[in-house]
Motif scaffolding. Structure first.
Motif, mmCIF file in Angstrom:
data_model
loop_
_atom_site.group_PDB
_atom_site.id
_atom_site.type_symbol
_atom_site.label_atom_id
_atom_site.label_comp_id
_atom_site.label_asym_id
_atom_site.label_seq_id
_atom_site.Cartn_x
_atom_site.Cartn_y
_atom_site.Cartn_z
ATOM 1 N N SER A 179 0.837 -1.207 0.000
ATOM 2 C CA SER A 179 0.000 0.000 0.000
ATOM 3 C C SER A 179 0.871 1.255 0.000
ATOM 4 C CB SER A 179 -0.973 0.001 1.180
ATOM 5 O OG SER A 179 -0.273 0.059 2.396
ATOM 6 N N ALA A 180 2.035 1.191 0.618
ATOM 7 C CA ALA A 180 2.962 2.329 0.591
ATOM 8 C C ALA A 180 3.469 2.572 -0.821
ATOM 9 C CB ALA A 180 4.129 2.083 1.536
ATOM 10 N N VAL A 181 3.737 1.485 -1.546
ATOM 11 C CA VAL A 181 4.185 1.603 -2.943
ATOM 12 C C VAL A 181 3.076 2.207 -3.796
ATOM 13 C CG1 VAL A 181 4.768 0.252 -5.001
ATOM 14 C CG2 VAL A 181 5.904 -0.229 -2.827
ATOM 15 N N ARG A 182 1.826 1.761 -3.578
ATOM 16 C CA ARG A 182 0.704 2.313 -4.343
ATOM 17 C C ARG A 182 0.535 3.794 -4.061
ATOM 18 N NH1 ARG A 182 -1.743 -2.630 -3.539
ATOM 19 N NH2 ARG A 182 -2.800 -1.957 -1.660
ATOM 20 N N ALA A 183 0.638 4.186 -2.791
ATOM 21 C CA ALA A 183 0.499 5.602 -2.422
ATOM 22 C C ALA A 183 1.607 6.425 -3.069
ATOM 23 C CB ALA A 183 0.531 5.759 -0.907
ATOM 24 N N ALA A 184 2.824 5.897 -3.064
ATOM 25 C CA ALA A 184 3.947 6.597 -3.697
ATOM 26 C C ALA A 184 3.701 6.717 -5.196
ATOM 27 C CB ALA A 184 5.252 5.863 -3.433
ATOM 28 N N GLY A 185 3.118 5.697 -5.785
ATOM 29 C CA GLY A 185 2.789 5.722 -7.216
ATOM 30 C C GLY A 185 1.790 6.812 -7.532
ATOM 31 N N ARG A 186 0.781 6.941 -6.676
ATOM 32 C CA ARG A 186 -0.213 7.998 -6.889
ATOM 33 C C ARG A 186 0.431 9.372 -6.769
ATOM 34 N NH1 ARG A 186 -3.607 4.407 -4.208
ATOM 35 N NH2 ARG A 186 -3.195 5.336 -2.177
ATOM 36 N N ARG A 187 1.307 9.530 -5.790
ATOM 37 C CA ARG A 187 1.990 10.821 -5.629
ATOM 38 C C ARG A 187 2.865 11.126 -6.831
ATOM 39 N NH1 ARG A 187 2.415 9.254 -0.286
ATOM 40 N NH2 ARG A 187 4.503 8.420 -0.589
ATOM 41 N N SER A 188 3.583 10.108 -7.320
ATOM 42 C CA SER A 188 4.513 10.353 -8.430
ATOM 43 C C SER A 188 3.771 10.720 -9.706
ATOM 44 C CB SER A 188 5.405 9.133 -8.666
ATOM 45 O OG SER A 188 4.666 8.088 -9.239
ATOM 46 N N ARG A 189 2.522 10.293 -9.852
ATOM 47 C CA ARG A 189 1.765 10.610 -11.073
ATOM 48 C C ARG A 189 1.509 12.096 -11.201
ATOM 49 N NH1 ARG A 189 -1.527 5.443 -10.217
ATOM 50 N NH2 ARG A 189 -0.049 3.995 -11.122
ATOM 51 N N ARG A 190 1.565 12.817 -10.074
ATOM 52 C CA ARG A 190 1.412 14.273 -10.135
ATOM 53 C C ARG A 190 2.586 14.908 -10.864
ATOM 54 N NH1 ARG A 190 -0.086 14.520 -4.188
ATOM 55 N NH2 ARG A 190 -2.289 14.044 -4.208
ATOM 56 N N LEU A 191 3.686 14.169 -10.972
ATOM 57 C CA LEU A 191 4.877 14.715 -11.633
ATOM 58 C C LEU A 191 4.795 14.573 -13.151
ATOM 59 C CD1 LEU A 191 7.514 13.190 -9.211
ATOM 60 C CD2 LEU A 191 6.524 15.480 -9.133
ATOM 61 N N PHE A 192 3.816 13.822 -13.638
ATOM 62 C CA PHE A 192 3.663 13.648 -15.083
ATOM 63 C C PHE A 192 2.909 14.834 -15.662
ATOM 64 C CE2 PHE A 192 4.663 9.393 -13.783
ATOM 65 C CZ PHE A 192 5.410 8.895 -14.832
ATOM 66 N N ILE B 255 2.460 10.598 -19.350
ATOM 67 C CA ILE B 255 3.651 10.963 -20.113
ATOM 68 C C ILE B 255 4.304 12.182 -19.480
ATOM 69 C CG2 ILE B 255 4.506 11.779 -22.348
ATOM 70 C CD1 ILE B 255 2.421 10.000 -23.630
ATOM 71 N N LYS B 256 5.623 12.114 -19.368
ATOM 72 C CA LYS B 256 6.413 13.217 -18.802
ATOM 73 C C LYS B 256 7.300 13.786 -19.893
ATOM 74 C CE LYS B 256 8.872 15.252 -15.326
ATOM 75 N NZ LYS B 256 8.621 16.616 -15.713
ATOM 76 N N PHE B 257 7.212 15.102 -20.099
ATOM 77 C CA PHE B 257 8.042 15.788 -21.083
ATOM 78 C C PHE B 257 9.161 16.548 -20.387
ATOM 79 C CE2 PHE B 257 4.137 15.138 -23.435
ATOM 80 C CZ PHE B 257 4.603 14.805 -24.690
ATOM 81 N N SER B 258 10.166 16.928 -21.160
ATOM 82 C CA SER B 258 11.313 17.647 -20.599
ATOM 83 C C SER B 258 10.988 19.094 -20.263
ATOM 84 C CB SER B 258 12.482 17.621 -21.579
ATOM 85 O OG SER B 258 12.918 16.301 -21.742
ATOM 86 N N THR B 259 10.163 19.739 -21.093
ATOM 87 C CA THR B 259 9.873 21.161 -20.865
ATOM 88 C C THR B 259 8.378 21.450 -20.979
ATOM 89 O OG1 THR B 259 9.974 21.835 -23.186
ATOM 90 C CG2 THR B 259 12.085 21.742 -21.994
ATOM 91 N N PRO B 260 7.917 22.540 -20.352
ATOM 92 C CA PRO B 260 6.507 22.953 -20.489
ATOM 93 C C PRO B 260 6.144 23.271 -21.942
ATOM 94 C CG PRO B 260 7.580 24.139 -18.691
ATOM 95 C CD PRO B 260 8.655 23.389 -19.420
ATOM 96 N N GLU B 261 7.126 23.711 -22.742
ATOM 97 C CA GLU B 261 6.864 24.013 -24.161
ATOM 98 C C GLU B 261 6.466 22.741 -24.914
ATOM 99 O OE1 GLU B 261 8.858 27.007 -22.201
ATOM 100 O OE2 GLU B 261 9.893 25.130 -22.642
ATOM 101 N N ASP B 262 7.118 21.622 -24.576
ATOM 102 C CA ASP B 262 6.769 20.346 -25.207
ATOM 103 C C ASP B 262 5.310 19.995 -24.931
ATOM 104 O OD1 ASP B 262 9.467 20.255 -25.841
ATOM 105 O OD2 ASP B 262 9.972 18.760 -24.324
#
Length: 106
Positions: free
Chosen positions: A5-18, A64-71
């Motif tokens: 469950s800790a891994v799942r929670a971390a996964g949900r948090r990391s998705r905010r970085l996409f 999907i994660k891009f390198s820049t906001p322009e992308d």
């Protein structure tokens, strides 16, 4: 169980970085094909395409994660994205700043 469950929670948090959430992906499209397709708009850092362990198929959505906001803007400026005859549904992920999160201790 607690570790999972800790891994799942971390996964949900990391998705905010996409940057972008993509849905309605045809079953036949791989993460490499998605990365190749979206790299025409800019540099794709990461493509996370979750798979269903029971069926072995992907779940027809990805982040999907891009390198820049322009992308990201380049992708969003295109009216429709079609892969293998299917129109993809795109949604920009909003990055939350720490100051915008509600703090239950306040």
């Amino acid at each position: 169980v607690r570790a999972a469950s800790a891994v799942r929670a971390a996964g949900r948090r990391s998705r905010r970085l996409f940057d972008i959430f993509v849905a309605e992906i045809p079953w036949t499209v791989s993460s490499k094909e998605l990365k190749d397709y979206f790299s025409q708009f800019g540099s794709v850092q990461r493509c996370q395409l979750p798979f269903d362990r029971d069926t072995g198929f992907h779940r027809r959505y990805c982040w999907i994660k891009f390198s820049t906001p322009e992308d990201v803007q380049n992708v969003l400026q295109k009216d429709s994205h079609v892969l293998e005859g299917s129109k993809l549904a795109l949604k920009q992920q909003i990055r939350r700043r720490r100051s915008q999160r509600r703090n239950p201790r306040e």
